[in-house]
Design an enzyme around this catalytic site. Structure first.
Site, PDB file in Angstrom:
ATOM      1  N   ALA A   9       0.807  -1.215   0.000  1.00  0.00           N
ATOM      2  CA  ALA A   9       0.000   0.000   0.000  1.00  0.00           C
ATOM      3  C   ALA A   9       0.845   1.273   0.000  1.00  0.00           C
ATOM      4  O   ALA A   9       0.307   2.375  -0.012  1.00  0.00           O
ATOM      5  CB  ALA A   9      -0.938   0.003   1.203  1.00  0.00           C
ATOM      6  N   CYS A  10       2.151   1.132   0.000  1.00  0.00           N
ATOM      7  CA  CYS A  10       3.063   2.281   0.079  1.00  0.00           C
ATOM      8  C   CYS A  10       3.626   2.604  -1.310  1.00  0.00           C
ATOM      9  O   CYS A  10       4.256   1.755  -1.945  1.00  0.00           O
ATOM     10  CB  CYS A  10       4.193   1.959   1.050  1.00  0.00           C
ATOM     11  SG  CYS A  10       5.484   3.219   1.118  1.00  0.00           S
ATOM     12  N   SER A  11       3.422   3.817  -1.772  1.00  0.00           N
ATOM     13  CA  SER A  11       3.900   4.198  -3.100  1.00  0.00           C
ATOM     14  C   SER A  11       5.423   4.155  -3.190  1.00  0.00           C
ATOM     15  O   SER A  11       5.975   3.738  -4.214  1.00  0.00           O
ATOM     16  CB  SER A  11       3.385   5.585  -3.480  1.00  0.00           C
ATOM     17  OG  SER A  11       3.871   6.565  -2.588  1.00  0.00           O
TER      18      SER A  11
END
Length: 115
Positions: A9-11
């Site tokens: 979920a972390c860019s």
């Protein structure tokens, strides 16, 4: 071989993952939310990073602020990371002898180029 401590979920974490794939850099993916690091793994990681536990904690995370911001020692912080993996900074790249937090992205590129 590099291990990527990854949060889908972390860019920033996805940016490093894509870089590794696009450049055919061999790596192992570790979704630390699905499979949290043990206390021993966190301790080894801290040694490779050459930092203290607070340096790898996302201090603005509500769970950290609510439960652990008053932690008195490194052991309590390591336990906090083990119990609440979402407070761990990401992405983290680990090799046999070193590790780095891949922020900014250029740090990850430099780390990979030395492996």
């Amino acid at each position: 071989m590099i291990t990527l401590i990854h949060n889908n979920a972390c860019s920033k974490s996805n940016c490093v993952l894509n870089y590794l794939k696009e450049n055919s850099i061999p790596f192992t993916l570790r979704d630390y939310l699905a499979k949290p690091l043990s206390i021993e793994e966190i301790t080894v990681l801290l040694q490779k990073l050459k930092v203290r536990p607070l340096d790898i904690i996302r201090q603005k995370e509500p769970v950290f602020q609510q439960l652990f911001s008053a932690a008195q020692n490194d052991e309590q912080l390591i336990q906090a990371i083990a119990d609440h993996p979402g407070i761990l900074e990401r992405p983290i790249l680990i090799s046999e002898d070193a590790a780095v937090i891949g922020r900014p992205f250029e740090v990850a590129i430099e780390f990979c180029s030395k492996r």
